[in-house]
Design a protein around this motif. Structure first.
Motif, short mmCIF file in Angstrom:
data_model
loop_
_atom_site.label_atom_id
_atom_site.label_comp_id
_atom_site.label_asym_id
_atom_site.label_seq_id
_atom_site.Cartn_x
_atom_site.Cartn_y
_atom_site.Cartn_z
N SER A 14 19.49 15.35 23.70
CA SER A 14 18.98 14.15 23.59
C SER A 14 19.70 12.94 23.51
O SER A 14 21.00 13.35 22.76
CB SER A 14 17.98 13.87 22.14
OG SER A 14 18.11 12.88 21.56
N LYS A 42 13.45 13.41 22.02
CA LYS A 42 12.87 13.02 20.84
C LYS A 42 11.79 11.92 20.82
O LYS A 42 12.37 10.81 21.39
CB LYS A 42 13.88 12.89 19.53
CG LYS A 42 14.69 14.11 19.42
CD LYS A 42 15.19 13.83 17.89
CE LYS A 42 16.52 12.89 18.15
NZ LYS A 42 17.11 12.95 16.87
N LYS A 108 1.03 3.64 28.41
CA LYS A 108 2.34 3.70 27.95
C LYS A 108 3.41 3.78 29.09
O LYS A 108 3.27 4.56 29.59
CB LYS A 108 2.60 4.70 26.85
CG LYS A 108 3.80 4.68 26.38
CD LYS A 108 3.86 5.42 24.85
CE LYS A 108 5.08 5.73 24.27
NZ LYS A 108 5.07 6.18 22.98
#
Ligand code: BTN
Length: 250
Positions: A14, A42, A108
């Motif tokens: 990440s 994440k 989104k």
């Protein structure tokens, strides 16, 4: 202020996690960690962020700002505004869903995860992670109705590197202004023009309470002002709340 330094990885767990590691090891500031793919991207509220497809943007900006902790959440809005300023050059209908999503067509397009670490109750670092669906052509089953990408909207691919450079330039300019005034007064008006929730009925889901009201916009510290049915105005802090349109996600 010096320029951002960029570290690029083909694959990483990440970018937020790597930025934190670099913060601890090197103590850097104004560092951008960008990856082509993430194995453990994440999202907010402990969710994951799909990151297995190339051509999208996954990056984190590591900052070591010299201001008090309550100012840090405003950086999420500064980043959302900066990304929206750039994306609207491609997609004029892009909007900000307060505080940390960008949407197009009710779907989104971008999510932001800001993490702050403290040392003796002072800010040690702030990591602003940004995921932009640039060129994805598919989403996993549960997401396909709620998410979109720039290429899906435009019907053509977008050069992710060009987009990243423009976002960092916009963020740098806005961050510099923010550091001077330490409020969002400099962008409030322009922010409202991009705000999907502006003057819309919203449902606020906060721990232990849920209410409906009319979103009146943000104040200069980035709180969403929501007028309840009894006329009182709540100041919604961008912490553990979720703001939904009464009819759907936006
Ligand atoms: C959200 O839940 O909407 C926030 C998603 C943030 C995803 C980005 S991708 C780059 C950075 N690294 C992460 O692990 N997460 C953020």
């Amino acid at each position: 202020m010096r320029d951002f330094e960029i570290r690029h990885y083909e694959i990483i767990d990440s970018t937020n996690t790597e930025a934190r590691r670099l913060s601890q090891v090197e103590g850097g500031d104004r560092l951008v960690v960008v990856a082509d793919r993430q194995t453990a991207g994440k999202g907010r509220r402990g969710r994951s962020w799909e990151s297995d497809e190339g051509g999208n943007l996954y990056f984190s900006v590591l900052l070591r700002p010299d201001f008090s902790t309550e100012k840090a959440p405003m950086l999420t809005l500064v980043m959302a505004y900066s990304v929206a300023e750039v994306i609207r050059e491609y997609l004029p209908s892009v909007q900000i869903k307060w505080p940390n999503d960008l949407v197009v067509d009710g779907k989104k397009l971008c999510g932001i995860l800001t993490e702050m670490h403290l040392c003796e109750s002072k800010i040690e670092d702030v990591i602003i992670g940004v995921g932009i669906n640039v060129n994805c052509s598919r989403f996993s089953e549960g997401l396909s109705d709620a998410a979109t990408s720039m290429s899906m909207q435009l019907g053509k691919q977008v050069e992710a590197g060009v987009l990243l450079a423009a976002v960092l330039e916009a963020f740098e300019k806005n961050y510099r202004e923010f550091c001077q005034v330490q409020t969002l007064s400099f962008l409030q008006g322009a922010y409202h023009c991009l705000l999907a929730n502006y003057e819309k009925q919203v449902r606020v889901l906060a721990p232990g309470q849920e209410y409906d009201g009319l979103a009146l916009g943000i104040n200069e510290t980035g709180e969403l002002l929501v007028q309840k049915e009894d006329g009182s105005v709540e100041h919604v802090y961008a912490g553990e709340v979720s703001v939904r349109g009464i009819y759907g996600y936006v």
